[in-house]
Design a protein around this motif. Structure first.
Motif, PDB file in Angstrom:
ATOM      1  N   ASP A 143       0.838  -1.190   0.000  1.00  0.00           N
ATOM      2  CA  ASP A 143       0.000   0.000   0.000  1.00  0.00           C
ATOM      3  C   ASP A 143       0.883   1.254   0.000  1.00  0.00           C
ATOM      4  O   ASP A 143       1.698   1.450   0.893  1.00  0.00           O
ATOM      5  N   LEU A 146       0.728   3.274   3.163  1.00  0.00           N
ATOM      6  CA  LEU A 146       1.463   2.703   4.293  1.00  0.00           C
ATOM      7  C   LEU A 146       2.954   3.010   4.158  1.00  0.00           C
ATOM      8  O   LEU A 146       3.624   3.321   5.144  1.00  0.00           O
ATOM      9  N   TYR A 153       7.181   8.489   9.726  1.00  0.00           N
ATOM     10  CA  TYR A 153       7.685   8.186  11.057  1.00  0.00           C
ATOM     11  C   TYR A 153       9.171   7.835  11.038  1.00  0.00           C
ATOM     12  O   TYR A 153       9.695   7.270  12.003  1.00  0.00           O
ATOM     13  N   TRP A 249      -6.112 -12.800   8.978  1.00  0.00           N
ATOM     14  CA  TRP A 249      -6.217 -11.482   8.334  1.00  0.00           C
ATOM     15  C   TRP A 249      -6.378 -11.480   6.837  1.00  0.00           C
ATOM     16  O   TRP A 249      -6.810 -10.492   6.266  1.00  0.00           O
TER      17      TRP A 249
ATOM     18  N   PHE B  74      -5.101   9.309   6.280  1.00  0.00           N
ATOM     19  CA  PHE B  74      -5.343   9.243   4.841  1.00  0.00           C
ATOM     20  C   PHE B  74      -6.833   9.090   4.544  1.00  0.00           C
ATOM     21  O   PHE B  74      -7.636   8.831   5.442  1.00  0.00           O
ATOM     22  N   GLU B  76      -8.189   6.620   2.964  1.00  0.00           N
ATOM     23  CA  GLU B  76      -8.508   5.247   3.376  1.00  0.00           C
ATOM     24  C   GLU B  76      -7.895   5.034   4.762  1.00  0.00           C
ATOM     25  O   GLU B  76      -6.934   5.701   5.124  1.00  0.00           O
ATOM     26  N   THR B  78      -5.931   2.821   5.763  1.00  0.00           N
ATOM     27  CA  THR B  78      -4.495   2.538   5.624  1.00  0.00           C
ATOM     28  C   THR B  78      -3.935   1.797   6.839  1.00  0.00           C
ATOM     29  O   THR B  78      -2.966   2.213   7.451  1.00  0.00           O
ATOM     30  N   LEU B  79      -4.614   0.702   7.200  1.00  0.00           N
ATOM     31  CA  LEU B  79      -4.149  -0.119   8.319  1.00  0.00           C
ATOM     32  C   LEU B  79      -3.406  -1.334   7.776  1.00  0.00           C
ATOM     33  O   LEU B  79      -3.654  -1.762   6.653  1.00  0.00           O
ATOM     34  N   MET B  80      -2.511  -1.886   8.596  1.00  0.00           N
ATOM     35  CA  MET B  80      -1.833  -3.121   8.208  1.00  0.00           C
ATOM     36  C   MET B  80      -2.778  -4.284   8.508  1.00  0.00           C
ATOM     37  O   MET B  80      -3.129  -4.503   9.667  1.00  0.00           O
ATOM     38  N   PRO B  81      -3.217  -5.021   7.482  1.00  0.00           N
ATOM     39  CA  PRO B  81      -4.246  -6.049   7.708  1.00  0.00           C
ATOM     40  C   PRO B  81      -3.762  -7.197   8.589  1.00  0.00           C
ATOM     41  O   PRO B  81      -4.583  -7.889   9.191  1.00  0.00           O
ATOM     42  N   TRP B  82      -2.443  -7.396   8.668  1.00  0.00           N
ATOM     43  CA  TRP B  82      -1.913  -8.518   9.445  1.00  0.00           C
ATOM     44  C   TRP B  82      -1.732  -8.165  10.914  1.00  0.00           C
ATOM     45  O   TRP B  82      -1.303  -9.012  11.689  1.00  0.00           O
ATOM     46  N   LEU B  91       2.112   1.260  16.103  1.00  0.00           N
ATOM     47  CA  LEU B  91       3.171   1.303  15.083  1.00  0.00           C
ATOM     48  C   LEU B  91       4.100   2.524  15.155  1.00  0.00           C
ATOM     49  O   LEU B  91       5.321   2.354  15.207  1.00  0.00           O
ATOM     50  N   PRO B  92       3.547   3.762  15.195  1.00  0.00           N
ATOM     51  CA  PRO B  92       4.465   4.917  15.204  1.00  0.00           C
ATOM     52  C   PRO B  92       5.386   4.904  16.416  1.00  0.00           C
ATOM     53  O   PRO B  92       6.550   5.300  16.308  1.00  0.00           O
ATOM     54  N   ARG B 121      -7.629  -6.405  20.336  1.00  0.00           N
ATOM     55  CA  ARG B 121      -7.138  -7.634  19.687  1.00  0.00           C
ATOM     56  C   ARG B 121      -7.837  -7.939  18.372  1.00  0.00           C
ATOM     57  O   ARG B 121      -7.708  -9.024  17.820  1.00  0.00           O
ATOM     58  N   TYR B 123      -8.753  -7.649  14.371  1.00  0.00           N
ATOM     59  CA  TYR B 123      -8.051  -7.354  13.125  1.00  0.00           C
ATOM     60  C   TYR B 123      -8.885  -6.401  12.258  1.00  0.00           C
ATOM     61  O   TYR B 123     -10.118  -6.428  12.340  1.00  0.00           O
ATOM     62  N   ARG B 125     -10.001  -6.339   9.298  1.00  0.00           N
ATOM     63  CA  ARG B 125     -11.099  -6.818   8.453  1.00  0.00           C
ATOM     64  C   ARG B 125     -12.363  -7.121   9.249  1.00  0.00           C
ATOM     65  O   ARG B 125     -13.435  -7.287   8.674  1.00  0.00           O
ATOM     66  N   GLU B 126     -12.203  -7.204  10.573  1.00  0.00           N
ATOM     67  CA  GLU B 126     -13.383  -7.455  11.408  1.00  0.00           C
ATOM     68  C   GLU B 126     -14.056  -6.153  11.841  1.00  0.00           C
ATOM     69  O   GLU B 126     -15.052  -6.178  12.552  1.00  0.00           O
ATOM     70  N   ARG B 139      -4.118   6.052  15.681  1.00  0.00           N
ATOM     71  CA  ARG B 139      -2.708   5.895  15.328  1.00  0.00           C
ATOM     72  C   ARG B 139      -2.051   7.262  15.100  1.00  0.00           C
ATOM     73  O   ARG B 139      -0.908   7.497  15.491  1.00  0.00           O
TER      74      ARG B 139
END
Lengths: 258, 246
Positions: A143, A146, A153, A249, B74, B76, B78-82, B91-92, B121, B123, B125-126, B139
């Protein structure tokens, strides 16, 4: 779900029964076409000889797959870090991929001077490309936003690789791995055939060759059954691995409505 | 003293398109500024240049009180799906080198601030679209930045969700005192949220008017139906109309 299991199982039983019936009704001799019952009995009777051969072939396959994973992923990472390395090396990876393995196997066997090593190299040559090309694709399919966020950062290349590119590439890598699992087995078997004609191998393909010379066709079939079973087992194990790693995921591992 | 000053910034893309022409803008500490304009007027480009994600072709971005931490949201989520919601928000902090225990505690706090306590906890997509956007805002705020840049964050959401997030964003803004630059193409959204609206025109992108919206905060849902709100919307619409005709 049950239909997905029942339908092919029923189909398989019908086909095997038909095969057995044709062999019996037409009185086809076993050295032309053995019936499935005879193949099964040969598989049991010759197990003492076929099992070690299976272990030899599987060992080479798994070693080649492991080497393909290591080299494929390392090269893919190098490609993603340096455009120049990618431009310089990728064409040669493609050349290795498109050259038929049967054509170069005799050379490798002659050069390597060690049967196991040469078989390993052949199987690896066939197996590593899907992992390489899929992982390269995955490392690039990140992405854009991302990437911008990681940039914002102050994450360097290394942190971006570990925390963003590698996880994003995982589904692609696993797709490549499933293809490579089957290819590693094919590569090992093909190389064994080539090496076997020189009379110096002990895997399943060599048993097939040997049985062919001796007109022990049921044993050929039994060895063939083992190769197919090994290929299916590898595919199933890799599919399970993929499912376990992605189920939380990734869309590909979702079962209907998550 | 402004938090950040955009000084005569121009941007020409590699394909020769002029995205921005001589844009100047002072962003004052603590203010809620919207940049309003039609699609393709360069407002997102302006935001990316302020964030340092793209260089200007001419002009400068100045930080009179020193470069501050920036939060960026952003269009979207823009999250990490995993990664779980908690890991996404943390993350930051992780990239900044903070230890696991502390960054997870802070991320949990940030999630609670956007109304997602209990979803640590889960994800991405949920989560629903609105909830994903809340994670994205958490974030952006987890590093306690002085400047929050938002690039049409609610444009893809349904109206009901958008109104709720508008209200919650204003509450966060008032609580944290963060400076917000909010990109939007919605007159109604910009009037509801902002103290100040910079209206942009396209081809080339430039700021054509700078309006104050002097309605008091907190602005509740009743503000949306007030004559005051309607008057502001009329004025801003007229300016946007002029901008698009120009």
């Amino acid at each position: 779900m049950t239909a997905r299991i029942v339908a092919p199982v029923v189909m398989g039983i019908v086909m095997l029964a038909l095969w057995e019936a044709v062999v019996r009704v037409a009185v086809i001799p076993p050295y032309v076409l053995p019936g499935p019952l005879l193949v099964a009995r040969t598989l049991i009777d010759d197990w003492g000889m076929l099992a070690p051969a299976l272990v030899v072939t599987l060992t080479i396959t798994l070693q080649a797959l492991a080497a393909a994973v290591v080299v494929g992923v390392l090269l893919a990472v190098l490609f993603s870090l340096s455009r120049w390395i990618e431009l310089s090396l990728f064409p040669y990876a493609i050349i290795l991929q498109v050259t038929p393995i049967v054509a170069i196997a005799p050379l490798i066997i002659a050069w390597a001077n060690d049967v196991d090593l040469s078989l390993l190299i052949c199987a690896w040559l066939v197996a590593f490309f899907p992992i390489l090309s899929n992982t390269v694709l995955g490392l690039r399919s990140v992405d854009r936003n991302l990437l911008a966020l990681f940039d914002l950062y102050g994450a360097g290349r290394w942190k971006t690789l570990i925390h963003l590119r590698l996880p994003a590439a995982l589904p692609y890598f696993l797709g490549g791995l499933r293809i490579s699992g089957g290819l590693a087995l094919i590569g090992a078997v093909v190389a064994e055939f080539v090496a076997g004609t020189g009379g110096s191998a002990s895997g399943l393909a060599y048993r097939i060759l040997e049985a062919g010379y001796q007109l022990r066709i049921p044993r050929m079939f039994a060895a063939l059954v083992l190769i197919s079973a090994a290929g299916i087992a590898i595919y199933l194990v890799l599919s399970l691995l993929s499912y376990l790693l992605l189920r939380r995921w990734h869309e590909s591992a979702m079962s209907g409505e998550g | 003293m402004p938090v950040v000053s955009v000084r005569s910034v121009s941007k020409v893309f590699a394909n020769g398109v002029q995205a921005l022409a001589d844009v100047s803008l002072d962003i004052e500490p603590g203010e809620f500024l919207s940049v309003l304009g039609p699609s393709g007027c360069g407002k997102s480009t302006l935001l990316r240049i302020v964030a340092g994600l793209a260089p200007p072709s001419a002009g400068t971005i100045e930080w009179p009180a020193g470069k501050t931490d920036i939060g960026f949201v952003f269009q979207e989520p823009t999250l990490m799906p995993w990664a779980t919601a908690l890991a996404n928000v943390a993350l930051p902090l992780g990239l900044g080198g903070m230890g696991r225990r502390e960054r997870e505690a802070r991320a949990a706090e940030a999630l609670a601030h956007v109304g997602l306590a209990g979803f640590e906890r889960v994800y991405p997509r949920e989560l629903s679209g609105g909830m994903k956007m809340r994670v994205s805002i958490a974030r952006a705020l987890v590093t306690a930045p002085r400047l929050l840049l938002m690039d049409e964050p609610f444009a893809a959401l349904d109206e009901i969700t958008r109104h709720r997030l508008n209200a919650d964003l204003l509450a966060l803004w008032q609580k944290t005192g963060v400076t917000v630059v909010f990109i939007t193409h919605s007159v109604f959204e910009s009037v509801f949220l902002s103290q100040r609206i910079a209206v942009m025109a396209a081809r080339p992108g430039r700021i054509v008017s700078d309006l104050a919206i002097d309605a008091p905060y907190p602005r509740t849902e009743s503000f949306r139906t007030s004559p005051d709100y309607a008057a502001h919307c009329r004025l801003v619409s007229a300016r946007l109309g002029e901008a698009m005709a120009a």
